[in-house]
Motif scaffolding. Structure first.
Motif, PDB file in Angstrom:
ATOM      1  N   ASP A   1       0.823  -1.205   0.000  1.00  0.00           N
ATOM      2  CA  ASP A   1       0.000   0.000   0.000  1.00  0.00           C
ATOM      3  C   ASP A   1       0.863   1.264   0.000  1.00  0.00           C
ATOM      4  N   LYS A   2       1.952   1.244   0.745  1.00  0.00           N
ATOM      5  CA  LYS A   2       2.850   2.400   0.773  1.00  0.00           C
ATOM      6  C   LYS A   2       3.393   2.689  -0.628  1.00  0.00           C
ATOM      7  N   TYR A   3       3.811   1.636  -1.312  1.00  0.00           N
ATOM      8  CA  TYR A   3       4.331   1.769  -2.673  1.00  0.00           C
ATOM      9  C   TYR A   3       3.233   2.266  -3.618  1.00  0.00           C
ATOM     10  N   LEU A   4       2.071   1.642  -3.569  1.00  0.00           N
ATOM     11  CA  LEU A   4       0.952   2.006  -4.432  1.00  0.00           C
ATOM     12  C   LEU A   4       0.501   3.456  -4.178  1.00  0.00           C
ATOM     13  N   SER A   5       0.433   3.831  -2.918  1.00  0.00           N
ATOM     14  CA  SER A   5       0.012   5.196  -2.566  1.00  0.00           C
ATOM     15  C   SER A   5       1.000   6.230  -3.086  1.00  0.00           C
ATOM     16  N   LYS A   6       2.278   5.916  -3.000  1.00  0.00           N
ATOM     17  CA  LYS A   6       3.306   6.830  -3.517  1.00  0.00           C
ATOM     18  C   LYS A   6       3.214   6.922  -5.047  1.00  0.00           C
ATOM     19  N   LEU A   7       2.998   5.774  -5.671  1.00  0.00           N
ATOM     20  CA  LEU A   7       2.913   5.704  -7.125  1.00  0.00           C
ATOM     21  C   LEU A   7       1.735   6.515  -7.674  1.00  0.00           C
ATOM     22  N   PHE A   8       0.603   6.518  -6.966  1.00  0.00           N
ATOM     23  CA  PHE A   8      -0.591   7.183  -7.465  1.00  0.00           C
ATOM     24  C   PHE A   8      -0.926   8.489  -6.732  1.00  0.00           C
ATOM     25  N   ALA A   9       0.007   9.034  -5.980  1.00  0.00           N
ATOM     26  CA  ALA A   9      -0.232  10.298  -5.271  1.00  0.00           C
ATOM     27  C   ALA A   9      -0.551  11.432  -6.246  1.00  0.00           C
ATOM     28  N   TRP A  10      -0.019  11.377  -7.446  1.00  0.00           N
ATOM     29  CA  TRP A  10      -0.280  12.408  -8.460  1.00  0.00           C
ATOM     30  C   TRP A  10      -1.762  12.472  -8.819  1.00  0.00           C
ATOM     31  N   ASN A  11      -2.504  11.406  -8.576  1.00  0.00           N
ATOM     32  CA  ASN A  11      -3.894  11.315  -8.998  1.00  0.00           C
ATOM     33  C   ASN A  11      -4.874  11.688  -7.880  1.00  0.00           C
ATOM     34  N   LEU A  12      -4.370  12.245  -6.811  1.00  0.00           N
ATOM     35  CA  LEU A  12      -5.205  12.584  -5.659  1.00  0.00           C
ATOM     36  C   LEU A  12      -6.171  13.717  -5.997  1.00  0.00           C
ATOM     37  N   HIS A  13      -7.455  13.455  -5.799  1.00  0.00           N
ATOM     38  CA  HIS A  13      -8.520  14.451  -5.969  1.00  0.00           C
ATOM     39  C   HIS A  13      -9.379  14.400  -4.724  1.00  0.00           C
ATOM     40  N   TYR A  14      -9.716  15.549  -4.147  1.00  0.00           N
ATOM     41  CA  TYR A  14     -10.548  15.526  -2.948  1.00  0.00           C
ATOM     42  C   TYR A  14     -11.892  14.868  -3.243  1.00  0.00           C
ATOM     43  N   HIS A  15     -12.502  15.247  -4.343  1.00  0.00           N
ATOM     44  CA  HIS A  15     -13.783  14.635  -4.713  1.00  0.00           C
ATOM     45  C   HIS A  15     -13.658  14.028  -6.110  1.00  0.00           C
ATOM     46  N   ALA A  16     -13.428  12.725  -6.138  1.00  0.00           N
ATOM     47  CA  ALA A  16     -13.281  12.031  -7.416  1.00  0.00           C
ATOM     48  C   ALA A  16     -14.630  11.982  -8.133  1.00  0.00           C
ATOM     49  N   THR A  17     -14.632  12.365  -9.395  1.00  0.00           N
ATOM     50  CA  THR A  17     -15.864  12.328 -10.190  1.00  0.00           C
ATOM     51  C   THR A  17     -15.814  11.265 -11.275  1.00  0.00           C
ATOM     52  N   LYS A  18     -14.637  10.663 -11.455  1.00  0.00           N
ATOM     53  CA  LYS A  18     -14.465   9.600 -12.451  1.00  0.00           C
ATOM     54  C   LYS A  18     -13.834   8.396 -11.766  1.00  0.00           C
ATOM     55  N   LYS A  19     -14.116   7.215 -12.275  1.00  0.00           N
ATOM     56  CA  LYS A  19     -13.597   5.992 -11.649  1.00  0.00           C
ATOM     57  C   LYS A  19     -12.073   5.981 -11.567  1.00  0.00           C
ATOM     58  N   LEU A  20     -11.401   6.436 -12.608  1.00  0.00           N
ATOM     59  CA  LEU A  20      -9.932   6.431 -12.589  1.00  0.00           C
ATOM     60  C   LEU A  20      -9.362   7.362 -11.524  1.00  0.00           C
ATOM     61  N   GLN A  21     -10.101   8.407 -11.167  1.00  0.00           N
ATOM     62  CA  GLN A  21      -9.634   9.323 -10.119  1.00  0.00           C
ATOM     63  C   GLN A  21      -9.656   8.661  -8.740  1.00  0.00           C
ATOM     64  N   ARG A  22     -10.341   7.538  -8.629  1.00  0.00           N
ATOM     65  CA  ARG A  22     -10.405   6.838  -7.351  1.00  0.00           C
ATOM     66  C   ARG A  22      -9.171   5.967  -7.105  1.00  0.00           C
ATOM     67  N   ILE A  23      -8.322   5.852  -8.117  1.00  0.00           N
ATOM     68  CA  ILE A  23      -7.068   5.103  -7.954  1.00  0.00           C
ATOM     69  C   ILE A  23      -6.027   6.091  -7.430  1.00  0.00           C
ATOM     70  N   ALA A  24      -6.111   6.322  -6.137  1.00  0.00           N
ATOM     71  CA  ALA A  24      -5.265   7.304  -5.469  1.00  0.00           C
ATOM     72  C   ALA A  24      -5.308   7.029  -3.968  1.00  0.00           C
ATOM     73  N   PRO A  25      -4.346   7.555  -3.232  1.00  0.00           N
ATOM     74  CA  PRO A  25      -4.402   7.378  -1.777  1.00  0.00           C
ATOM     75  C   PRO A  25      -5.640   8.058  -1.199  1.00  0.00           C
ATOM     76  N   GLN A  26      -6.170   7.469  -0.154  1.00  0.00           N
ATOM     77  CA  GLN A  26      -7.378   8.008   0.485  1.00  0.00           C
ATOM     78  C   GLN A  26      -7.065   8.708   1.802  1.00  0.00           C
ATOM     79  N   SER A  27      -5.891   8.440   2.367  1.00  0.00           N
ATOM     80  CA  SER A  27      -5.542   8.995   3.675  1.00  0.00           C
ATOM     81  C   SER A  27      -4.106   9.485   3.674  1.00  0.00           C
ATOM     82  N   VAL A  28      -3.807  10.276   4.685  1.00  0.00           N
ATOM     83  CA  VAL A  28      -2.455  10.774   4.898  1.00  0.00           C
ATOM     84  C   VAL A  28      -2.032  10.368   6.306  1.00  0.00           C
ATOM     85  N   PHE A  29      -0.734  10.091   6.455  1.00  0.00           N
ATOM     86  CA  PHE A  29      -0.165   9.802   7.761  1.00  0.00           C
ATOM     87  C   PHE A  29       0.927  10.829   8.022  1.00  0.00           C
ATOM     88  N   TYR A  30       0.820  11.504   9.153  1.00  0.00           N
ATOM     89  CA  TYR A  30       1.798  12.533   9.517  1.00  0.00           C
ATOM     90  C   TYR A  30       2.584  12.144  10.755  1.00  0.00           C
TER      91      TYR A  30
END
Length: 187
Positions: A153-182
């Motif tokens: 998940d760490k690898y996948l989240s890093k790989l798809f961080a560019w695709n992060l949208h607060y409100h995804a309107t398309k299915k492909l936009q949902r392939i992105a991290p959903q949470s942040v860890f600080y």
């Protein structure tokens, strides 16, 4: 290595309490309605908060309270969703009516305003709900309890961080991290 000698937990539910955690007897407090914490300034070396703040209407106040009770040089470990969590006009399975994530820009602004140092900002839970639905057909154990999945998940989240949208309107936009860890430090 230092060992934890005191454990304070802010928990509203009496059903989510334990008499003992390992060798520790936790001290429980219920949160106040407005989010004030029943602790003095500069009280804790370490504060952890996982998937809780997005349930509150006053995120910036809650974070300022966490900051207030931390000692200078103390740490905050925080994990929260950073997406809208779906269409609020329709019922959402497993979510309350107004439950929503906190946009990344808002977190960054709050931490800057509080003068909190961001030691680490990592994304997580990229497509985890999809993988969990598939995984639960073969196992009752949650997929994210496996160390190998956490690394994946760490690898996948890093790989798809560019695709992060607060409100995804398309299915492909949902392939992105959903949470942040600080990992944050109080100056």
């Amino acid at each position: 290595m230092d060992k934890t000698t005191n454990l304070h937990i802010v928990e509203p539910s009496d059903n989510l309490r334990s008499d003992k955690l390992g060798d520790l007897v936790p001290q429980y407090e219920k949160p106040s309605v407005n989010g004030e914490l029943p602790y003095p300034d500069n009280f804790f070396d370490l504060v952890t908060c996982s998937g809780t703040i997005h349930h509150t209407p006053n995120v910036s106040f809650i974070l300022s309270e966490l900051h207030r009770v931390m000692k200078p040089g103390g740490y905050l470990l925080l994990r929260e969703p950073i997406i809208s969590m779906g269409d609020w006009t329709k019922p959402r399975k497993g979510l309350t009516r107004n439950e929503r994530g906190v946009p990344l820009k808002i977190f960054r602004k709050i931490f800057k305003d509080l003068n909190m140092e961001i030691i680490n900002e990592d994304f997580c839970f990229c497509m985890t709900a999809f993988f969990q639905r598939t995984w639960e057909k073969v196992s009752k154990r949650a997929i994210f309890t496996y160390k190998s999945y956490v690394w994946f998940d760490k690898y996948l989240s890093k790989l798809f961080a560019w695709n992060l949208h607060y409100h995804a309107t398309k299915k492909l936009q949902r392939i992105a991290p959903q949470s942040v860890f600080y990992v944050l430090r109080k100056s």
